[in-house]
Design an enzyme around this catalytic site. Structure first.
Site, PDB file in Angstrom:
ATOM      1  N   ASP A 288      17.552 -47.060 -11.031  1.00  0.00           N
ATOM      2  CA  ASP A 288      16.188 -47.382 -11.633  1.00  0.00           C
ATOM      3  C   ASP A 288      16.074 -48.350 -12.704  1.00  0.00           C
ATOM      4  O   ASP A 288      15.177 -49.016 -12.893  1.00  0.00           O
ATOM      5  CB  ASP A 288      15.800 -45.686 -12.506  1.00  0.00           C
ATOM      6  CG  ASP A 288      15.453 -45.053 -11.318  1.00  0.00           C
ATOM      7  OD1 ASP A 288      15.812 -45.241 -10.042  1.00  0.00           O
ATOM      8  OD2 ASP A 288      15.109 -43.876 -11.679  1.00  0.00           O
TER       9      ASP A 288
ATOM     10  N   LEU B 296       2.861 -43.998 -17.890  1.00  0.00           N
ATOM     11  CA  LEU B 296       3.072 -44.236 -19.333  1.00  0.00           C
ATOM     12  C   LEU B 296       3.684 -45.474 -19.824  1.00  0.00           C
ATOM     13  O   LEU B 296       4.505 -46.033 -18.996  1.00  0.00           O
ATOM     14  CB  LEU B 296       3.979 -43.223 -19.758  1.00  0.00           C
ATOM     15  CG  LEU B 296       3.906 -41.780 -19.748  1.00  0.00           C
ATOM     16  CD1 LEU B 296       5.229 -40.853 -20.173  1.00  0.00           C
ATOM     17  CD2 LEU B 296       2.838 -41.190 -21.062  1.00  0.00           C
TER      18      LEU B 296
ATOM     19  N   GLU C 134       8.329 -34.529 -26.134  1.00  0.00           N
ATOM     20  CA  GLU C 134       8.666 -33.659 -25.072  1.00  0.00           C
ATOM     21  C   GLU C 134       9.738 -34.515 -24.406  1.00  0.00           C
ATOM     22  O   GLU C 134       9.684 -35.641 -24.270  1.00  0.00           O
ATOM     23  CB  GLU C 134       7.452 -33.513 -24.069  1.00  0.00           C
ATOM     24  CG  GLU C 134       6.374 -33.078 -24.656  1.00  0.00           C
ATOM     25  CD  GLU C 134       5.101 -33.173 -23.737  1.00  0.00           C
ATOM     26  OE1 GLU C 134       5.039 -33.145 -22.569  1.00  0.00           O
ATOM     27  OE2 GLU C 134       3.947 -33.001 -24.117  1.00  0.00           O
TER      28      GLU C 134
ATOM     29  N   LYS D  94      11.322 -36.593 -21.239  1.00  0.00           N
ATOM     30  CA  LYS D  94      10.820 -37.167 -20.145  1.00  0.00           C
ATOM     31  C   LYS D  94      11.688 -36.600 -18.875  1.00  0.00           C
ATOM     32  O   LYS D  94      12.759 -37.334 -18.837  1.00  0.00           O
ATOM     33  CB  LYS D  94      10.799 -38.604 -20.445  1.00  0.00           C
ATOM     34  CG  LYS D  94      10.289 -39.322 -19.445  1.00  0.00           C
ATOM     35  CD  LYS D  94      10.084 -40.779 -19.367  1.00  0.00           C
ATOM     36  CE  LYS D  94       9.185 -41.587 -18.599  1.00  0.00           C
ATOM     37  NZ  LYS D  94       9.500 -41.534 -17.256  1.00  0.00           N
TER      38      LYS D  94
ATOM     39  N   ASP E 228      13.050 -36.141 -15.276  1.00  0.00           N
ATOM     40  CA  ASP E 228      13.257 -37.353 -14.233  1.00  0.00           C
ATOM     41  C   ASP E 228      13.162 -36.550 -12.866  1.00  0.00           C
ATOM     42  O   ASP E 228      14.144 -36.303 -12.065  1.00  0.00           O
ATOM     43  CB  ASP E 228      14.620 -37.778 -14.504  1.00  0.00           C
ATOM     44  CG  ASP E 228      14.947 -38.812 -13.610  1.00  0.00           C
ATOM     45  OD1 ASP E 228      13.957 -39.420 -13.187  1.00  0.00           O
ATOM     46  OD2 ASP E 228      16.169 -39.444 -13.585  1.00  0.00           O
TER      47      ASP E 228
ATOM     48  N   ARG F 118       1.593 -37.683  -6.697  1.00  0.00           N
ATOM     49  CA  ARG F 118       1.051 -38.765  -7.497  1.00  0.00           C
ATOM     50  C   ARG F 118       0.271 -39.780  -6.369  1.00  0.00           C
ATOM     51  O   ARG F 118      -0.795 -40.397  -6.812  1.00  0.00           O
ATOM     52  CB  ARG F 118       1.717 -39.464  -8.244  1.00  0.00           C
ATOM     53  CG  ARG F 118       1.113 -40.470  -9.334  1.00  0.00           C
ATOM     54  CD  ARG F 118       2.219 -40.953 -10.227  1.00  0.00           C
ATOM     55  NE  ARG F 118       1.297 -41.949 -11.168  1.00  0.00           N
ATOM     56  CZ  ARG F 118       1.163 -43.199 -10.638  1.00  0.00           C
ATOM     57  NH1 ARG F 118       1.769 -43.726  -9.481  1.00  0.00           N
ATOM     58  NH2 ARG F 118       0.513 -43.862 -11.539  1.00  0.00           N
TER      59      ARG F 118
ATOM     60  N   GLU G 162       6.031 -31.958 -13.320  1.00  0.00           N
ATOM     61  CA  GLU G 162       7.185 -32.559 -12.786  1.00  0.00           C
ATOM     62  C   GLU G 162       7.983 -31.615 -11.829  1.00  0.00           C
ATOM     63  O   GLU G 162       8.254 -30.484 -12.299  1.00  0.00           O
ATOM     64  CB  GLU G 162       8.039 -33.158 -14.026  1.00  0.00           C
ATOM     65  CG  GLU G 162       8.687 -34.439 -13.700  1.00  0.00           C
ATOM     66  CD  GLU G 162       7.708 -35.637 -13.543  1.00  0.00           C
ATOM     67  OE1 GLU G 162       6.475 -35.619 -13.973  1.00  0.00           O
ATOM     68  OE2 GLU G 162       8.359 -36.730 -13.403  1.00  0.00           O
TER      69      GLU G 162
ATOM     70  N   TYR H 110       2.917 -29.970 -17.675  1.00  0.00           N
ATOM     71  CA  TYR H 110       2.822 -30.335 -19.114  1.00  0.00           C
ATOM     72  C   TYR H 110       1.552 -30.790 -19.646  1.00  0.00           C
ATOM     73  O   TYR H 110       1.295 -31.224 -20.610  1.00  0.00           O
ATOM     74  CB  TYR H 110       3.828 -31.332 -19.532  1.00  0.00           C
ATOM     75  CG  TYR H 110       4.002 -32.444 -18.531  1.00  0.00           C
ATOM     76  CD1 TYR H 110       5.125 -32.712 -17.763  1.00  0.00           C
ATOM     77  CD2 TYR H 110       2.963 -33.391 -18.175  1.00  0.00           C
ATOM     78  CE1 TYR H 110       5.073 -33.652 -16.577  1.00  0.00           C
ATOM     79  CE2 TYR H 110       3.086 -34.452 -17.330  1.00  0.00           C
ATOM     80  CZ  TYR H 110       4.006 -34.554 -16.733  1.00  0.00           C
ATOM     81  OH  TYR H 110       4.088 -35.390 -15.627  1.00  0.00           O
TER      82      TYR H 110
ATOM     83  N   LYS I 213       3.569 -37.983 -27.640  1.00  0.00           N
ATOM     84  CA  LYS I 213       2.231 -37.737 -27.420  1.00  0.00           C
ATOM     85  C   LYS I 213       1.268 -37.558 -28.642  1.00  0.00           C
ATOM     86  O   LYS I 213       1.871 -36.763 -29.612  1.00  0.00           O
ATOM     87  CB  LYS I 213       1.705 -36.567 -26.380  1.00  0.00           C
ATOM     88  CG  LYS I 213       2.473 -36.973 -25.114  1.00  0.00           C
ATOM     89  CD  LYS I 213       2.085 -35.785 -24.173  1.00  0.00           C
ATOM     90  CE  LYS I 213       2.786 -35.876 -22.984  1.00  0.00           C
ATOM     91  NZ  LYS I 213       2.948 -34.798 -21.922  1.00  0.00           N
TER      92      LYS I 213
ATOM     93  N   LYS J 150      12.475 -44.646 -23.560  1.00  0.00           N
ATOM     94  CA  LYS J 150      13.305 -44.694 -22.650  1.00  0.00           C
ATOM     95  C   LYS J 150      14.818 -44.760 -23.042  1.00  0.00           C
ATOM     96  O   LYS J 150      15.155 -45.602 -23.880  1.00  0.00           O
ATOM     97  CB  LYS J 150      13.336 -45.831 -21.552  1.00  0.00           C
ATOM     98  CG  LYS J 150      12.187 -45.737 -20.947  1.00  0.00           C
ATOM     99  CD  LYS J 150      12.157 -44.742 -19.749  1.00  0.00           C
ATOM    100  CE  LYS J 150      12.607 -45.176 -18.481  1.00  0.00           C
ATOM    101  NZ  LYS J 150      11.765 -45.879 -17.732  1.00  0.00           N
TER     102      LYS J 150
ATOM    103  N   CYS K 164      54.329 -41.595  -4.570  1.00  0.00           N
ATOM    104  CA  CYS K 164      53.725 -41.806  -6.144  1.00  0.00           C
ATOM    105  C   CYS K 164      53.950 -42.998  -6.526  1.00  0.00           C
ATOM    106  O   CYS K 164      55.153 -43.690  -6.472  1.00  0.00           O
ATOM    107  CB  CYS K 164      54.475 -40.751  -7.040  1.00  0.00           C
ATOM    108  SG  CYS K 164      54.399 -40.897  -8.924  1.00  0.00           S
TER     109      CYS K 164
ATOM    110  N   CYS L  14      57.116 -42.988  -9.319  1.00  0.00           N
ATOM    111  CA  CYS L  14      58.431 -42.900  -9.152  1.00  0.00           C
ATOM    112  C   CYS L  14      58.899 -42.863  -7.625  1.00  0.00           C
ATOM    113  O   CYS L  14      60.058 -42.552  -7.356  1.00  0.00           O
ATOM    114  CB  CYS L  14      58.617 -41.413  -9.751  1.00  0.00           C
ATOM    115  SG  CYS L  14      57.844 -39.996  -9.065  1.00  0.00           S
TER     116      CYS L  14
ATOM    117  N   CYS M 133      52.307 -35.743  -6.795  1.00  0.00           N
ATOM    118  CA  CYS M 133      53.442 -36.153  -7.183  1.00  0.00           C
ATOM    119  C   CYS M 133      54.591 -35.026  -7.066  1.00  0.00           C
ATOM    120  O   CYS M 133      54.233 -33.921  -7.995  1.00  0.00           O
ATOM    121  CB  CYS M 133      53.635 -37.016  -8.015  1.00  0.00           C
ATOM    122  SG  CYS M 133      55.619 -37.447  -8.710  1.00  0.00           S
TER     123      CYS M 133
ATOM    124  N   CYS N  21      59.042 -36.929 -12.851  1.00  0.00           N
ATOM    125  CA  CYS N  21      58.362 -38.441 -12.854  1.00  0.00           C
ATOM    126  C   CYS N  21      58.080 -38.863 -14.062  1.00  0.00           C
ATOM    127  O   CYS N  21      57.431 -38.148 -15.056  1.00  0.00           O
ATOM    128  CB  CYS N  21      56.910 -38.047 -11.993  1.00  0.00           C
ATOM    129  SG  CYS N  21      55.855 -39.847 -12.151  1.00  0.00           S
TER     130      CYS N  21
END
Ligand code: IVH
Length: 671
Positions: free
Chosen positions: A31, A81, A112, A114, A116, A135, A177, A229, A293, A317, A411, A414, A429, A434
């Site tokens: 994003d 927003l 509030e 936000k 996701d 939406r 949301e 909300y 808000k 953000k 490993c 060793c 291992c 070791c």
């Protein structure tokens, strides 16, 4: 490239990514990168308005419309927003608003999280849920009513509580949301794993895919949650402020965003930001910022809208925590138990405020399940203090030249054989001596969570190993000023301080030493029980598995493991040399404040408002109570904080009483 060409390129890229994101649910960039491209275009178009074209993505918000869902027209535009990225941005937002309002207007605000997730618009007629839409493009959305009816946190009838004092308008349209709580998403992936199916990588995309299922039975099988909300439209508005709206929504039966706050000034809001940034990882839901808000709904409406963003609210953000980069190689780290952890070597990338060059791949199971390969473009995340980790590969960016990642057969430190024990996820291992394992064990031994030897961090331990000054834990106590003199960075004062803290560590209580030795299965709780039962290290070392098993909470496998550790000649010698060097293995008498909780067993879950987990445990024990890790019929109380896990559900199932911190504290102080 000139500005016009760059703008055209950005338009093309953003439109392609929007299609992948909103329609295919399969973004190939995080994003934050999308936001960067978008803001670059906005900046170019603001500077050169002649570059704006009708098909520019800035001219309309992305759309999540899908061909085969019936469409619903929203009763009012579903706005987006504006974004702020700094304190200055937030202050400028307020200043712009104040200029539009009568002089000396005082603005108060709500703060509030936000969330996701994805926006949902739900219509109630005469208290009954009749429609729900995504939406979409802000004006028209997909009709997902059947799916939304399956979400348990959304009431089918309001007020959900028949004795609610509130009348509900004959038509009420709310907005919220939809998302997966983190623990629900983890459980969903557990299910996928046991069914041998691929894991979901991104909670938000999975929530979106789930909400747009054609078959609502599939949606019903996946535990989505909705936070509400806002009121989008109503016959008669029941509230005057955003704060009242949230209370109202909660009272009539909706789940509102938790931890929402109300403050009289913007400065108060700004002061809260660091707390939210650090609280973010403890929340049981993903947030990507905060929403500020204007509280007074009349003023917010008066301020109006710019493009698709209302002036009366803005999103702050958080700095981006995800980025994509090339995975150029893999190293296999060996820990103190011998466990191998694959670590991705990355093309350097700036994320979460720092440049990252490697990130953990967790384990080989994870690598196999997600089919992560060398050469892949991968999404990585760096969040707070958590070490950066790979989220998953971007499959669409594959060229065919990528190579699979497999656990090494020997490993890397060793060259001993590497094995995957029967039934285990991890590879180990096989050599207890070791050099890397021993170094990691001593590093752990000295660390704050173990013997807490101040001044002996990982780099110092490494230096002492490299110089041959120490080879194991016991050697730490044989260090002298002579041995340290002349080491780079070790002036007189530093030597003196280090020797002082080593001296202090010799007096650590038995339980603390036991839990620092790295015995498989012996963490602080088991170590406390062992110390309380045996009192001295000699008694424990001489104990048979049967007598160790008499200690509460220790089963046959762990008992055998502890006995076998103490009978290993290397460990007999280690303990002997520690004693010779002055380590006391002191048995501490427990501090008892009262016995008001005697006979009671507590289980803790979630984050408490003021007490840390350790503090709460210590309080319970010092008042004579016991702490257990899992809820059963024998549990007296579950002490629950924010974002509780499945233990809270279990408690409700079994009818075990649940306490919050205040009730718990009252319990101690009343006695
Ligand atoms: S208010 C006019 N509040 O963030 C009201 N939105 O980037 C505008 N979001 O599309 C929305 N948490 O889906 C609001 N507490 C919250 C939110 C929130 C998440 C989403 C919302 C919006 C997006 C904007």
């Amino acid at each position: 490239m000139n500005d016009a060409e760059r703008a055209a390129e950005l338009r093309k890229e953003i439109n392609e990514h929007s299609y992948r994101y909103y329609i295919l649910n399969a973004p190939i960039i995080p994003d934050a990168e999308f936001d960067r491209l978008y803001h670059e275009l906005v900046a170019l178009e603001t500077a050169h308005p002649e570059l704006v074209t009708p098909d520019s993505p800035t001219q309309r918000a992305g759309s999540d419309l899908q061909g085969d869902f019936p469409k619903l027209t929203h009763p009012a535009p579903i706005l987006s927003l504006s974004n702020c990225f700094s304190e200055d941005d937030i202050r400028e937002w307020e200043q712009r608003n104040l200029k539009l309002l009568p002089a000396d207007t005082q603005l108060d605000y709500t703060l509030e999280p936000k969330l996701d997730g994805l926006t949902i618009v739900i219509t109630y007629e005469d208290g009954v849920l009749v429609r729900a839409a995504t939406r979409g493009n802000g004006l028209v959305g997909d009709d997902v009513t059947a799916n939304v009816r399956t979400i348990r946190s959304i009431p089918l009838r309001i007020p959900a509580n028949p004795t609610s004092p509130h009348a509900v308008p004959s038509r009420l349209v709310v907005r919220g949301e939809v998302m997966f709580l983190k623990h629900d998403f983890a459980a969903l992936n557990e299910q996928q794993k046991s069914a041998g199916l691929p894991l979901y990588v991104n909670a938000r995309n999975t929530a979106s895919g789930t909400l747009k299922q054609k078959d609502s039975r599939i949606t019903a099988g996946r535990p989505l949650t909705a936070f509400i909300y806002a009121i989008v439209a109503a016959d008669s508005y029941p509230t005057r402020t955003q704060w009242e709206t949230l209370e109202y929504l909660r009272d009539i039966g909706f789940t509102i965003p938790q931890s929402t706050q109300h403050f009289p000034t913007l400065s108060d809001i700004i002061q809260q930001i660091p707390t939210w940034v650090s609280r973010r990882n403890q929340l049981d839901y993903e947030i990507d910022g905060l929403v500020i808000k204007v509280n007074d709904l009349r003023i917010a409406a008066e301020l109006g809208v710019v493009g698709k963003d209302p002036r009366g609210a803005t999103a702050y953000k958080f700095p981006s925590e995800e980025a994509s980069t090339q995975l150029v190689g893999v190293t296999h780290n060996v820990g103190r138990t011998g466990k191998l952890t694959p670590t991705a070597q990355l093309e350097p990338v700036f994320v979460g405020g720092v440049t990252v060059t490697n990130a953990t791949l967790h384990n080989y199971d994870f690598v196999r399940n997600l089919d992560i390969r060398i050469g892949d473009r991968v999404v990585i995340k760096r969040s707070g203090d958590v070490i950066p980790y790979v989220i998953g590969p971007i499959l669409d960016a594959r060229t065919g030249g990528e190579t699979p990642i497999t656990p090494p057969e020997r490993c890397p430190h060793c060259d001993s054989p590497v094995i995957q024990p029967e039934g285990a996820v991890d590879y180990y291992c096989t050599n207890p001596q070791c050099p890397e394992r021993v170094f990691r064990q001593v590093e752990f031994f000295a660390s704050r969570g173990a013997m807490d030897i101040e001044g002996m961090g990982p780099q110092t331990v490494k230096l002492f190993f490299d110089r041959g000054l120490i080879k194991d834990e016991a050697d730490v106590f044989t260090l002298t000023a002579d041995k340290l003199q002349g080491l780079e960075g070790f002036a007189e004062k530093r030597i003196e301080n280090l020797l002082k803290s080593i001296e202090a560590a010799k007096g650590r209580p038995l339980a603390q030493v036991l839990s620092s030795l790295g015995i498989d299965g012996v963490g602080s709780t088991v170590a406390e029980s062992l110390a309380a039962h045996f009192h001295t290290v000699d008694a424990l070392a001489a104990a048979s598995p049967d007598s160790i098993q008499e200690v509460e909470g220790i089963g046959p496998i762990l008992a055998a493991n502890i006995a076998s550790w103490f009978s290993n000649p290397l460990h007999v010698d280690l303990i002997q040399r520690m004693k010779e060097a002055g380590v006391q293995f002191a048995s501490a008498a427990p501090v008892t404040e009262s016995d008001s909780l005697a006979g009671l067993t507590f289980v803790l879950t979630g984050t408490l408002p003021t007490l840390s987990r350790e503090q709460a445990e210590a309080l319970i024990k010092s008042h004579g109570g016991k702490v257990s890790g899992s809820v059963s019929k024998k549990t007296s109380y579950v002490l629950m904080g924010e974002s509780p896990g499945s233990k809270a559900d279990k408690a409700r199932q079994l009818g075990v009483p649940i306490l919050d911190e205040a009730a718990f504290l009252a319990m101690i102080s009343h006695n």
